[in-house]
Scaffold this motif. Sequence first.
Motif, short mmCIF file in Angstrom:
data_model
loop_
_atom_site.label_atom_id
_atom_site.label_comp_id
_atom_site.label_asym_id
_atom_site.label_seq_id
_atom_site.Cartn_x
_atom_site.Cartn_y
_atom_site.Cartn_z
N PRO A 38 65.29 37.38 124.82
CA PRO A 38 64.58 36.55 124.14
C PRO A 38 64.62 36.41 122.69
N ALA A 39 64.32 35.53 122.05
CA ALA A 39 64.42 35.31 120.65
C ALA A 39 63.49 36.16 119.73
N THR A 40 63.88 36.20 118.78
CA THR A 40 62.71 36.80 117.68
C THR A 40 62.21 35.53 116.86
N ALA A 41 61.26 35.88 116.15
CA ALA A 41 60.53 34.78 115.43
C ALA A 41 61.76 34.18 114.19
N GLU A 42 62.44 35.15 113.82
CA GLU A 42 63.21 34.98 112.57
C GLU A 42 64.61 33.98 113.28
N GLU A 43 64.62 33.94 114.39
CA GLU A 43 65.69 33.20 114.96
C GLU A 43 65.37 31.86 115.56
N VAL A 44 64.26 31.37 115.34
CA VAL A 44 63.71 30.03 115.94
C VAL A 44 64.49 28.79 115.09
N ASP A 45 64.44 29.08 113.89
CA ASP A 45 65.31 27.94 112.90
C ASP A 45 66.65 28.07 113.10
N GLU A 46 67.57 28.96 113.63
CA GLU A 46 68.68 28.94 113.93
C GLU A 46 69.03 28.35 115.37
N ALA A 47 68.10 28.82 116.40
CA ALA A 47 68.02 28.15 117.78
C ALA A 47 67.82 26.58 117.71
N LEU A 48 66.99 26.21 116.82
CA LEU A 48 66.46 24.93 116.63
C LEU A 48 68.22 24.06 116.22
N GLY A 49 68.60 24.76 115.28
CA GLY A 49 69.78 24.33 114.77
C GLY A 49 70.77 23.85 115.71
N VAL A 50 70.99 24.85 116.73
CA VAL A 50 71.84 25.07 117.77
C VAL A 50 71.63 23.72 118.72
N TRP A 51 70.16 23.54 119.11
CA TRP A 51 69.74 22.59 119.73
C TRP A 51 69.95 21.27 119.17
N GLN A 52 69.74 21.10 117.97
CA GLN A 52 70.00 19.50 117.04
C GLN A 52 71.70 19.37 117.22
N HIS A 53 72.39 20.34 117.01
CA HIS A 53 73.81 20.14 116.87
C HIS A 53 74.26 19.60 118.25
N SER A 54 73.96 20.40 119.43
CA SER A 54 74.25 19.82 120.69
C SER A 54 73.57 18.53 120.91
N HIS A 55 72.70 18.29 120.66
CA HIS A 55 72.23 16.72 121.16
C HIS A 55 72.97 15.80 120.25
N LEU A 56 73.30 16.10 119.08
CA LEU A 56 73.98 15.10 117.95
C LEU A 56 75.31 14.93 118.51
N ILE A 57 76.04 15.85 119.05
CA ILE A 57 77.41 15.63 119.83
C ILE A 57 76.97 14.77 121.17
N ARG A 58 76.16 15.26 121.82
CA ARG A 58 76.06 14.67 123.31
C ARG A 58 75.77 13.20 123.18
N ARG A 59 75.12 12.86 122.10
CA ARG A 59 74.52 11.50 121.89
C ARG A 59 75.51 10.75 120.94
N ASN A 60 76.67 11.25 120.72
CA ASN A 60 77.77 10.35 119.82
C ASN A 60 77.39 10.34 118.19
N GLY A 61 76.63 11.16 117.89
CA GLY A 61 76.18 11.11 116.47
C GLY A 61 74.97 10.78 116.16
N ARG A 62 74.30 10.39 117.21
CA ARG A 62 72.94 9.68 116.74
C ARG A 62 71.99 10.76 116.80
N PRO A 63 71.47 10.95 115.48
CA PRO A 63 70.49 12.12 115.21
C PRO A 63 69.18 12.21 115.85
N LEU A 64 68.59 13.28 116.11
CA LEU A 64 67.21 13.23 116.94
C LEU A 64 66.15 12.96 116.04
N PRO A 65 65.05 12.03 116.22
CA PRO A 65 64.23 11.54 115.24
C PRO A 65 63.31 13.09 114.74
N ARG A 66 62.93 12.90 113.41
CA ARG A 66 62.26 13.81 113.11
C ARG A 66 60.92 14.40 113.55
#
Length: 172
Positions: free
Chosen positions: A9-37
């Motif tokens: 399980p994640a701690t509350a303090e890890e949510v931001d870093e987890a979100l960063g991993v999720w965003q980076h993974s999508h950025l690479i899979r989508r050939n550099g196209r960022p997710l909408p805010r």
Amino acid sequence: MGGTLAVGPATAEEVDEALGVWQHSHLIRRNGRPLPRDHVRLAHARMAAPGALLLLAREEGRPGSGIVGTILGVQGLTEDGAGPPQAGLLHLSLLSVAPDRWGQRVGRRLIEQLLAEGRTQEFSEAQLWTHADNLRANRLYRALGFRRTGRVKIDDWGELLVHYWRPLSAGE
């Protein structure tokens, strides 16, 4: 391959870093196209929501907290998330793996642990949506016993999403 991998399980303090991993993974899979805010804000809110089961894969020896993967489990709702809770339904979302760990069973470990947690919380079935063109994810879900239901929808970018479902019987 990296160091020892632990899923928990994640701690509350890890949510931001987890979100960063999720965003980076999508950025690479989508050939550099960022997710909408708006997608990023929604994902953060879902990860941090009370009752949400956010699991992280952590790699020993990796910088920071070592997060290399995320998955979120929440109570499934009827009407594709717009209706009331559906008893016994675990909804999986926000699966992501750091691109340098793709193909190294991190996603499998996250899903297996979430399904095990779901069983202990007395969920009887699981569902998820994924992009039809995400071949790696589609192979993984099928290998873990998920089956396409035939339901499809179009996401905000006009891309096809497919629905998967499976039972959570203890013998699997």
